[in-house]
Design a protein around this motif. Sequence first.
Motif, PDB file in Angstrom:
ATOM      1  N   HIS A 229      13.547  11.991 -13.867  1.00  0.00           N
ATOM      2  CA  HIS A 229      14.066  11.560 -12.567  1.00  0.00           C
ATOM      3  C   HIS A 229      12.866  11.333 -11.646  1.00  0.00           C
ATOM      4  O   HIS A 229      12.104  12.261 -11.351  1.00  0.00           O
ATOM      5  CB  HIS A 229      14.993  12.625 -11.980  1.00  0.00           C
ATOM      6  N   CYS A 230      12.697  10.075 -11.173  1.00  0.00           N
ATOM      7  CA  CYS A 230      11.523   9.690 -10.396  1.00  0.00           C
ATOM      8  C   CYS A 230      11.900   9.516  -8.924  1.00  0.00           C
ATOM      9  O   CYS A 230      12.909   8.879  -8.601  1.00  0.00           O
ATOM     10  CB  CYS A 230      10.930   8.382 -10.928  1.00  0.00           C
ATOM     11  N   PHE A 231      11.049  10.073  -8.038  1.00  0.00           N
ATOM     12  CA  PHE A 231      11.235   9.969  -6.586  1.00  0.00           C
ATOM     13  C   PHE A 231       9.994   9.299  -5.996  1.00  0.00           C
ATOM     14  O   PHE A 231       8.865   9.655  -6.328  1.00  0.00           O
ATOM     15  CB  PHE A 231      11.435  11.354  -5.953  1.00  0.00           C
ATOM     16  N   ARG A 232      10.225   8.363  -5.067  1.00  0.00           N
ATOM     17  CA  ARG A 232       9.118   7.630  -4.444  1.00  0.00           C
ATOM     18  C   ARG A 232       9.065   7.924  -2.954  1.00  0.00           C
ATOM     19  O   ARG A 232      10.084   7.878  -2.263  1.00  0.00           O
ATOM     20  CB  ARG A 232       9.308   6.130  -4.664  1.00  0.00           C
TER      21      ARG A 232
ATOM     22  N   VAL B 250       3.364  15.464 -10.084  1.00  0.00           N
ATOM     23  CA  VAL B 250       3.117  14.681  -8.878  1.00  0.00           C
ATOM     24  C   VAL B 250       1.971  13.709  -9.147  1.00  0.00           C
ATOM     25  O   VAL B 250       0.921  14.107  -9.672  1.00  0.00           O
ATOM     26  CB  VAL B 250       2.770  15.582  -7.680  1.00  0.00           C
ATOM     27  N   LEU B 251       2.165  12.441  -8.780  1.00  0.00           N
ATOM     28  CA  LEU B 251       1.111  11.424  -8.818  1.00  0.00           C
ATOM     29  C   LEU B 251       0.959  10.864  -7.418  1.00  0.00           C
ATOM     30  O   LEU B 251       1.951  10.480  -6.789  1.00  0.00           O
ATOM     31  CB  LEU B 251       1.467  10.291  -9.784  1.00  0.00           C
ATOM     32  N   ALA B 252      -0.271  10.806  -6.904  1.00  0.00           N
ATOM     33  CA  ALA B 252      -0.507  10.343  -5.535  1.00  0.00           C
ATOM     34  C   ALA B 252      -1.661   9.357  -5.503  1.00  0.00           C
ATOM     35  O   ALA B 252      -2.708   9.582  -6.133  1.00  0.00           O
ATOM     36  CB  ALA B 252      -0.801  11.530  -4.616  1.00  0.00           C
ATOM     37  N   ASP B 253      -1.466   8.248  -4.760  1.00  0.00           N
ATOM     38  CA  ASP B 253      -2.540   7.262  -4.579  1.00  0.00           C
ATOM     39  C   ASP B 253      -3.669   7.854  -3.755  1.00  0.00           C
ATOM     40  O   ASP B 253      -3.430   8.546  -2.761  1.00  0.00           O
ATOM     41  CB  ASP B 253      -2.005   6.027  -3.852  1.00  0.00           C
ATOM     42  N   LEU B 254      -4.919   7.553  -4.146  1.00  0.00           N
ATOM     43  CA  LEU B 254      -6.082   7.908  -3.347  1.00  0.00           C
ATOM     44  C   LEU B 254      -6.533   6.668  -2.570  1.00  0.00           C
ATOM     45  O   LEU B 254      -6.432   5.544  -3.049  1.00  0.00           O
ATOM     46  CB  LEU B 254      -7.217   8.425  -4.230  1.00  0.00           C
TER      47      LEU B 254
ATOM     48  N   PHE C 150       0.991   2.410  -5.956  1.00  0.00           N
ATOM     49  CA  PHE C 150       0.387   2.300  -7.276  1.00  0.00           C
ATOM     50  C   PHE C 150       0.986   3.309  -8.251  1.00  0.00           C
ATOM     51  O   PHE C 150       1.245   2.997  -9.414  1.00  0.00           O
ATOM     52  CB  PHE C 150      -1.127   2.485  -7.184  1.00  0.00           C
ATOM     53  N   SER C 151       1.196   4.514  -7.789  1.00  0.00           N
ATOM     54  CA  SER C 151       1.759   5.545  -8.667  1.00  0.00           C
ATOM     55  C   SER C 151       3.203   5.245  -9.043  1.00  0.00           C
ATOM     56  O   SER C 151       3.682   5.689 -10.089  1.00  0.00           O
ATOM     57  CB  SER C 151       1.681   6.916  -7.981  1.00  0.00           C
ATOM     58  N   SER C 152       3.905   4.476  -8.215  1.00  0.00           N
ATOM     59  CA  SER C 152       5.312   4.140  -8.488  1.00  0.00           C
ATOM     60  C   SER C 152       5.489   2.677  -8.868  1.00  0.00           C
ATOM     61  O   SER C 152       6.574   2.122  -8.724  1.00  0.00           O
ATOM     62  CB  SER C 152       6.176   4.458  -7.262  1.00  0.00           C
ATOM     63  N   GLY C 153       4.436   2.032  -9.366  1.00  0.00           N
ATOM     64  CA  GLY C 153       4.491   0.618  -9.675  1.00  0.00           C
ATOM     65  C   GLY C 153       5.456   0.257 -10.782  1.00  0.00           C
ATOM     66  O   GLY C 153       5.903  -0.884 -10.870  1.00  0.00           O
ATOM     67  N   PHE C 154       5.794   1.199 -11.660  1.00  0.00           N
ATOM     68  CA  PHE C 154       6.711   0.913 -12.769  1.00  0.00           C
ATOM     69  C   PHE C 154       8.178   1.095 -12.370  1.00  0.00           C
ATOM     70  O   PHE C 154       9.074   0.784 -13.156  1.00  0.00           O
ATOM     71  CB  PHE C 154       6.397   1.823 -13.963  1.00  0.00           C
TER      72      PHE C 154
ATOM     73  N   ASN D  70      11.052  15.909 -13.749  1.00  0.00           N
ATOM     74  CA  ASN D  70      10.996  15.232 -12.453  1.00  0.00           C
ATOM     75  C   ASN D  70       9.593  14.681 -12.183  1.00  0.00           C
ATOM     76  O   ASN D  70       8.583  15.306 -12.563  1.00  0.00           O
ATOM     77  CB  ASN D  70      11.384  16.186 -11.326  1.00  0.00           C
ATOM     78  N   LEU D  71       9.571  13.547 -11.504  1.00  0.00           N
ATOM     79  CA  LEU D  71       8.311  12.909 -11.113  1.00  0.00           C
ATOM     80  C   LEU D  71       8.360  12.607  -9.624  1.00  0.00           C
ATOM     81  O   LEU D  71       9.296  11.966  -9.139  1.00  0.00           O
ATOM     82  CB  LEU D  71       8.115  11.594 -11.880  1.00  0.00           C
ATOM     83  N   LEU D  72       7.336  13.067  -8.874  1.00  0.00           N
ATOM     84  CA  LEU D  72       7.184  12.720  -7.469  1.00  0.00           C
ATOM     85  C   LEU D  72       6.027  11.737  -7.366  1.00  0.00           C
ATOM     86  O   LEU D  72       4.879  12.084  -7.673  1.00  0.00           O
ATOM     87  CB  LEU D  72       6.909  13.973  -6.622  1.00  0.00           C
ATOM     88  N   LEU D  73       6.313  10.522  -6.939  1.00  0.00           N
ATOM     89  CA  LEU D  73       5.342   9.423  -6.913  1.00  0.00           C
ATOM     90  C   LEU D  73       5.026   9.082  -5.473  1.00  0.00           C
ATOM     91  O   LEU D  73       5.905   8.640  -4.718  1.00  0.00           O
ATOM     92  CB  LEU D  73       5.906   8.198  -7.645  1.00  0.00           C
ATOM     93  N   ILE D  74       3.763   9.307  -5.061  1.00  0.00           N
ATOM     94  CA  ILE D  74       3.339   9.136  -3.674  1.00  0.00           C
ATOM     95  C   ILE D  74       2.456   7.893  -3.595  1.00  0.00           C
ATOM     96  O   ILE D  74       1.296   7.921  -4.004  1.00  0.00           O
ATOM     97  CB  ILE D  74       2.582  10.382  -3.165  1.00  0.00           C
ATOM     98  N   GLY D  75       3.038   6.792  -3.094  1.00  0.00           N
ATOM     99  CA  GLY D  75       2.274   5.556  -2.959  1.00  0.00           C
ATOM    100  C   GLY D  75       2.772   4.444  -3.876  1.00  0.00           C
ATOM    101  O   GLY D  75       3.548   4.669  -4.804  1.00  0.00           O
TER     102      GLY D  75
END
Length: 291
Positions: free
Chosen positions: A257-260, A154-158, A235-239, A228-233
């Motif tokens: 597999h990426c989820f935004r 999990v990647l999340a914007d602060l 910036f984290s899903s910019g690619f 799996n990748l969970l991208l919150i925000g």
Amino acid sequence: MLEVRRRAYMKAMGVVQFTPVDAIDGAAVSTVLLPEQVYPELVDVSSAEDTLPQETVQPVPTENHEPENRAVKTESEVIQPRLNQSGPKTLTPTVAPKASFSEAALQHDGPPPTPDIKITPLDEIAPTVAVQKVQDEALRFALTMVEIPGKLLVLADLTDADAMGCSAMEYHLLQAVLKSISLEAEPSQHLFRWPLVNNKRMAQGKVEAAEGLQGFLMSKLELLQVPNLLLIGKFSSGFMPEQDAQAVMDFAGYKAHCFRIPSLQNMLNDWQYKPQAWAALASVKHRLGSH
């Protein structure tokens, strides 16, 4: 360069100059300069017919019978030495060629003043190599991570780019997101910060940030072995492609597999973002349950 200007430069540099009165043995014959070659600014073309009266230079006595009160010749007197084979060395005077001068030139006692040459300091000189203009505005952000080896990253914007971790509200919402997909984990102590290097001359916009994050994830995904990748925000899903809520991305041969979903701050400020996030989280939960 004009003779008068050359002499002015030499004098300014402290170079001693002299004009020999007598012929120097073995020296080459000096070049005879016309007046307009010395002071061309003073020549009046319109009065070309007016000429100076011819001047006669008295011969210089021989070396053995030199007078006591010998005067130093001026620069306008041109002396050309010649060797007399049948007698002692003598100096044969040469009459200066005729030249046309204006009244201003005749009344001028000395050479024209040396022009004021402006010396530009080095600081005012524009650099020859122009720095490439950064097209994208420089970005600053920080991402927190939740690592669940073998399952999910999990990647999340602060909200604050200088934050040391999640705020209390962000932490509770992040835990609720994980609980909705039947997972429990704590955020990592390490953050991903952009820019990686604080250098204003480097391009550090949206495109560069996406490439930097994608390079970081290449080694991270292979180490954790998560599919799996969970991208919150944003910036984290910019690619990821902007129009897709989920996509399969290739990280140097490692596919994930990426989820935004919307950022934590957006969901805290506006509840309408939560149904949009839940739709994507349902797909994440279904994918985790099938593995």
